[in-house]
Design a protein around this motif. Structure first.
Motif, PDB file in Angstrom:
ATOM      1  N   SER A   1      -5.111  -0.796  18.575  1.00 43.02           N
ATOM      2  CA  SER A   1      -4.012  -0.578  17.641  1.00 43.02           C
ATOM      3  C   SER A   1      -3.586  -1.873  16.957  1.00 43.02           C
ATOM      4  CB  SER A   1      -2.820   0.040  18.367  1.00 43.02           C
ATOM      5  OG  SER A   1      -2.385  -0.840  19.382  1.00 43.02           O
TER       6      SER A   1
ATOM      7  N   TYR B   1     -14.790   2.994  11.277  1.00 42.46           N
ATOM      8  CA  TYR B   1     -13.632   3.744  10.789  1.00 42.46           C
ATOM      9  C   TYR B   1     -13.214   4.787  11.817  1.00 42.46           C
ATOM     10  CZ  TYR B   1     -11.029   7.294   8.246  1.00 42.46           C
ATOM     11  OH  TYR B   1     -10.078   8.207   7.867  1.00 42.46           O
TER      12      TYR B   1
ATOM     13  N   LYS C   1      -8.938  -7.611   8.912  1.00 47.25           N
ATOM     14  CA  LYS C   1      -8.733  -7.037   7.595  1.00 47.25           C
ATOM     15  C   LYS C   1      -9.202  -8.030   6.540  1.00 47.25           C
ATOM     16  CE  LYS C   1      -4.818  -4.257   9.012  1.00 47.25           C
ATOM     17  NZ  LYS C   1      -5.548  -3.060   9.153  1.00 47.25           N
TER      18      LYS C   1
ATOM     19  N   PHE D   1      -6.571   5.055  13.572  1.00 49.27           N
ATOM     20  CA  PHE D   1      -6.236   3.638  13.576  1.00 49.27           C
ATOM     21  C   PHE D   1      -6.308   3.079  12.162  1.00 49.27           C
ATOM     22  CE2 PHE D   1      -7.987   4.495  17.776  1.00 49.27           C
ATOM     23  CZ  PHE D   1      -6.923   4.090  18.559  1.00 49.27           C
ATOM     24  N   ASP D   2      -5.516   2.069  11.920  1.00 52.79           N
ATOM     25  CA  ASP D   2      -5.450   1.437  10.615  1.00 52.79           C
ATOM     26  C   ASP D   2      -6.469   0.302  10.564  1.00 52.79           C
ATOM     27  OD1 ASP D   2      -4.730   0.639   8.133  1.00 52.79           O
ATOM     28  OD2 ASP D   2      -2.875  -0.350   8.754  1.00 52.79           O
TER      29      ASP D   2
ATOM     30  N   SER E   1       2.399   3.245   4.950  1.00 58.04           N
ATOM     31  CA  SER E   1       2.075   1.847   5.214  1.00 58.04           C
ATOM     32  C   SER E   1       0.866   1.348   4.421  1.00 58.04           C
ATOM     33  CB  SER E   1       1.803   1.638   6.703  1.00 58.04           C
ATOM     34  OG  SER E   1       0.650   2.342   7.097  1.00 58.04           O
ATOM     35  N   LEU E   2      -0.001   2.229   3.971  1.00 62.28           N
ATOM     36  CA  LEU E   2      -1.198   1.798   3.263  1.00 62.28           C
ATOM     37  C   LEU E   2      -0.904   1.139   1.912  1.00 62.28           C
ATOM     38  CD1 LEU E   2      -3.770   4.611   4.041  1.00 62.28           C
ATOM     39  CD2 LEU E   2      -3.564   2.390   5.098  1.00 62.28           C
TER      40      LEU E   2
ATOM     41  N   ARG F   1      -0.378  -2.804   1.392  1.00 60.17           N
ATOM     42  CA  ARG F   1      -1.487  -3.752   1.323  1.00 60.17           C
ATOM     43  C   ARG F   1      -2.121  -3.798  -0.059  1.00 60.17           C
ATOM     44  NH1 ARG F   1      -3.134  -1.228   6.242  1.00 60.17           N
ATOM     45  NH2 ARG F   1      -4.872  -0.353   5.089  1.00 60.17           N
TER      46      ARG F   1
ATOM     47  N   SER G   1      -7.828   2.746   3.136  1.00 58.93           N
ATOM     48  CA  SER G   1      -7.903   3.535   4.363  1.00 58.93           C
ATOM     49  C   SER G   1      -9.006   3.053   5.300  1.00 58.93           C
ATOM     50  CB  SER G   1      -8.114   5.009   4.041  1.00 58.93           C
ATOM     51  OG  SER G   1      -9.300   5.180   3.317  1.00 58.93           O
TER      52      SER G   1
ATOM     53  N   ALA H   1       0.480   7.206   8.090  1.00 58.54           N
ATOM     54  CA  ALA H   1      -0.149   6.002   7.533  1.00 58.54           C
ATOM     55  C   ALA H   1      -0.026   5.947   6.016  1.00 58.54           C
ATOM     56  CB  ALA H   1      -1.622   5.952   7.922  1.00 58.54           C
ATOM     57  N   LYS H   2       0.327   7.040   5.381  1.00 56.23           N
ATOM     58  CA  LYS H   2       0.416   7.059   3.925  1.00 56.23           C
ATOM     59  C   LYS H   2       1.508   6.121   3.427  1.00 56.23           C
ATOM     60  CE  LYS H   2       0.255  10.241   0.085  1.00 56.23           C
ATOM     61  NZ  LYS H   2       0.079  11.628  -0.300  1.00 56.23           N
TER      62      LYS H   2
ATOM     63  N   GLY I   1      -8.047  -0.482   7.464  1.00 57.21           N
ATOM     64  CA  GLY I   1      -8.249  -0.732   6.041  1.00 57.21           C
ATOM     65  C   GLY I   1      -8.071  -2.186   5.660  1.00 57.21           C
TER      66      GLY I   1
END
Length: 139
Positions: A9, A45, A14, A49-50, A112-113, A116, A38, A109-110, A52
């Motif tokens: 997590s 992938y 990145k 989990f994030d 927080s994405l 970035r 994503s 997650a939508k 991206g």
């Protein structure tokens, strides 16, 4: 025994990607950026989990919009009067952000994405210290 890699997590690998939108179509750019945010292009992938990347978009004002079709926005649906407004291509960064946000997967997650995602109207950006990878050949 299977040894499937599941990222932790606190996954910290990145990358920073740089995309030039000059003479590119809005929808094609939005698809590439949503996949980068994503992390679907990575081999490890996992939807829970994030994983991206960060994305820096430059020259957003030079994108190609389909100006032949009028776009409309409903401010207050069901209300008589001037609730139907025509959207103009005056804010290309906002149109790009809306297109990308609509292509992101549903869930927690939508929110927080898009943090970035960095969009700039000109060719200059303040993220040179992160050494972004230029991705013009993948678009």
């Amino acid at each position: 025994m299977n040894e499937t890699f599941i990222p932790a997590s606190d996954y910290k690998k990145k990358n920073w990607c740089l995309i030039d939108c000059k003479d590119q179509k809005l929808g094609r750019i939005a698809v590439v950026i949503s996949r980068l945010l994503s992390g679907k292009q990575k081999l490890h992938y996992h939807p829970a989990f994030d994983v991206g990347d960060y994305v820096v978009v430059i020259n957003a004002q030079d994108m190609i919009f389909d100006s032949q079709q009028p776009r409309f926005s409903v401010n207050v649906p069901g209300r008589p009067g001037r609730s139907l407004k025509q959207v103009i291509n005056a804010l290309p960064s906002q149109l790009l952000m809306t297109a990308i946000y609509g292509m992101l997967p549903e869930g927690s997650a939508k929110k927080s994405l898009p943090k970035r995602l960095k969009i700039y109207n000109g060719p200059d950006h303040p993220h040179a210290a992160q050494n972004p990878i230029k991705l013009d050949e993948f678009i």
